[in-house]
Design an enzyme around this catalytic site. Structure first.
Site, PDB file in Angstrom:
ATOM      1  N   THR A 158       0.872  -1.180   0.000  1.00  0.00           N
ATOM      2  CA  THR A 158       0.000   0.000   0.000  1.00  0.00           C
ATOM      3  C   THR A 158       0.913   1.234   0.000  1.00  0.00           C
ATOM      4  OG1 THR A 158      -0.226  -0.248   2.402  1.00  0.00           O
ATOM      5  CG2 THR A 158      -2.006  -1.098   1.034  1.00  0.00           C
ATOM      6  N   LYS A 180       4.022  -7.045   4.273  1.00  0.00           N
ATOM      7  CA  LYS A 180       3.808  -5.642   3.940  1.00  0.00           C
ATOM      8  C   LYS A 180       3.365  -4.914   5.194  1.00  0.00           C
ATOM      9  CE  LYS A 180       0.488  -3.568   3.270  1.00  0.00           C
ATOM     10  NZ  LYS A 180      -0.297  -2.619   4.164  1.00  0.00           N
ATOM     11  N   THR A 191       1.368  -9.163  13.183  1.00  0.00           N
ATOM     12  CA  THR A 191       1.683  -7.862  12.613  1.00  0.00           C
ATOM     13  C   THR A 191       1.103  -7.699  11.233  1.00  0.00           C
ATOM     14  OG1 THR A 191       3.470  -6.325  12.156  1.00  0.00           O
ATOM     15  CG2 THR A 191       3.831  -8.573  11.527  1.00  0.00           C
ATOM     16  N   GLU A 270       6.659   4.476   7.380  1.00  0.00           N
ATOM     17  CA  GLU A 270       6.218   5.637   6.602  1.00  0.00           C
ATOM     18  C   GLU A 270       7.072   6.862   6.930  1.00  0.00           C
ATOM     19  OE1 GLU A 270       1.565   4.498   5.768  1.00  0.00           O
ATOM     20  OE2 GLU A 270       2.061   5.661   7.568  1.00  0.00           O
ATOM     21  N   ASN A 393       0.396  10.389   5.763  1.00  0.00           N
ATOM     22  CA  ASN A 393      -0.855  10.100   6.456  1.00  0.00           C
ATOM     23  C   ASN A 393      -1.871  11.235   6.376  1.00  0.00           C
ATOM     24  OD1 ASN A 393      -0.668   7.354   7.849  1.00  0.00           O
ATOM     25  ND2 ASN A 393       1.352   8.258   8.201  1.00  0.00           N
ATOM     26  N   THR A 398      -6.653  10.496  -0.122  1.00  0.00           N
ATOM     27  CA  THR A 398      -6.838  11.277  -1.356  1.00  0.00           C
ATOM     28  C   THR A 398      -5.681  11.098  -2.311  1.00  0.00           C
ATOM     29  OG1 THR A 398      -5.872  13.201  -0.235  1.00  0.00           O
ATOM     30  CG2 THR A 398      -8.269  13.012  -0.241  1.00  0.00           C
TER      31      THR A 398
END
Length: 398
Positions: A158, A180, A191, A270, A393, A398
């Site tokens: 993702t 992932k 996890t 991230e 995040n 969007t």
């Protein structure tokens, strides 16, 4: 930070263990690229699985929990970009329909299929395009199953920036893992999504024990942002094609593979630019060691200091000290080091600060703490906190 997915010579090439095959394709979950994957064993297998403890566990998790109880899973299917969570009865029906379609294509009972869904929460699955994809896949027969582990790992992504894979060998058997997950990531069971496939012959009870032991030492020692997902799943399927293996050797190889995947996940958090490892030793028990280590690795102030290459050991002390329930901890017994350089209780000399800053600029940063209370130790894995995490995040849906 990069990881070598070519793997070591000892681990072997990144191909499926004997008896496994896979499919990936585009089902309309994202705009471009593969977003659906299926991995299936061509022979009966034993299995073990663990799932999120979130109170908002998604339909994929609820359904997979039931199927996992039989300990005979033979297939895993994953839908990327849509978690199918908080979607009511419609979400439950859609997850069941995906499983039914996959079972039909694979030629196995539906209750031997595990389903994973990952991505945005609160949106229904685009079933018209998903079912159209499965119709086309069924028409291709065996020709649809030519995907390798790297293809599946990519199809699961993702916000990941790279696929996560690992391989180990034990005896004549091979173990292949894919995973992932880079955000909403502090497991409390297993996890993110992590799937392991092996041609070792392992009884279901031994397999379950090996998985739980591995998860406790690896995935449950991972945190990117303290948030536990609604969709976390880890599973292992063993089809026995390579024959029996030494149980202890298998358990150790499985744990080593899971640790490999854990560090890859932490390093790709991230917005991350650095892998952060925190080791706490001298604890009264393993639980205490892990709690203190996670308190440090989860601290936004520690994580931002690591990002800025600032050896601010005061923030580490703060993260230890806020554990007010740990009444046995005494500041006078505690030591803190960045890498091999001790910074507390004795402040480093001025000429050591340059060495400290250089250490903090590395792509992997280690913080080592001793509590002086006992012999227990734990290492946890995380990453720095950058503006990139906020950007990813803030704009996620969007």
């Amino acid at each position: 930070m990069t990881h070598d997915h070519a793997l070591t010579e000892a681990a072997g090439p990144l191909v499926w263990p004997v008896g496994f095959r896979a499919h990936t394709g585009h089902g309309g979950l994202r705009e471009h690229g593969d977003d659906i994957s299926v991995v299936v064993s061509d022979r009966p297998a034993t299995s073990a699985a663990m799932f999120t403890q979130s109170l908002f566990a998604g339909p994929a998790v609820v359904l997979s929990r039931r199927h996992a109880e039989g300990r005979n899973l033979r297939a895993v299917t994953t839908l990327a970009q849509n978690a199918n969570v908080a979607t009511g009865r419609r979400g439950e029906e859609n997850a069941a329909e995906v499983v039914r379609r996959v079972a039909g294509i694979a030629g196995i009972p539906a209750d031997q299929v595990l389903i994973g869904s990952t991505g945005v929460i609160g949106r229904p699955l685009p079933m018209s395009t998903i079912l159209a994809h499965f119709d086309e896949t069924a028409g291709r027969g065996d020709a649809a199953f030519g995907a390798g582990p790297l293809d599946v790992a990519r199809a699961m992504m993702t916000t990941d920036t790279r696929p996560k894979t690992a391989v180990r060998t034990v005896g004549q058997a091979r173990i292949v893992g894919i995973a992932k997950g880079v955000g909403m990531l502090e497991p409390n069971m297993a996890t993110m999504l992590a799937y392991v496939f092996t041609d070792a012959e392992v009884p279901a009870g031994e397999l379950d024990g090996a998985l739980r032991g591995a998860v406790n030492r690896t995935f449950n020692c991972l945190s990117v942002d303290t948030d536990t997902s609604t969709s976390d799943t880890v599973s292992v399927i063993a089809n026995g094609a390579a024959g029996p293996v030494d149980p202890a050797a298998f358990a150790e190889a499985l744990a080593d593979l899971c640790l490999d995947l854990t560090t890859q996940l932490a390093g790709d958090g991230e917005g991350a630019t650095k892998l952060l490892r925190v080791t706490v030793g001298g604890a009264g028990d393993p639980g205490q060691a892990k709690r203190i280590a996670k308190s440090v690795v989860n601290s936004p102030l520690v994580k931002t200091a690591v990002h800025g290459a600032d050896p601010n050991w005061g923030r580490v002390l703060m993260a230890i000290g806020k554990n007010t329930d740990e009444t046995g901890i005494e500041p006078g017994k505690v030591t803190v080091a960045f890498g091999d350089i001790e910074v507390y209780p004795e402040e480093p000399e001025a000429d050591t600060l340059d060495r400290l800053t250089a250490l903090m600029r590395r792509s992997e940063v280690d913080i080592v703490i001793t509590l002086g209370l006992g012999e227990a130790e734990a290492t946890v894995y995380g990453c720095d906190l950058s503006a990139g995490y906020v950007r990813v995040n803030a704009d996620y849906t969007t």
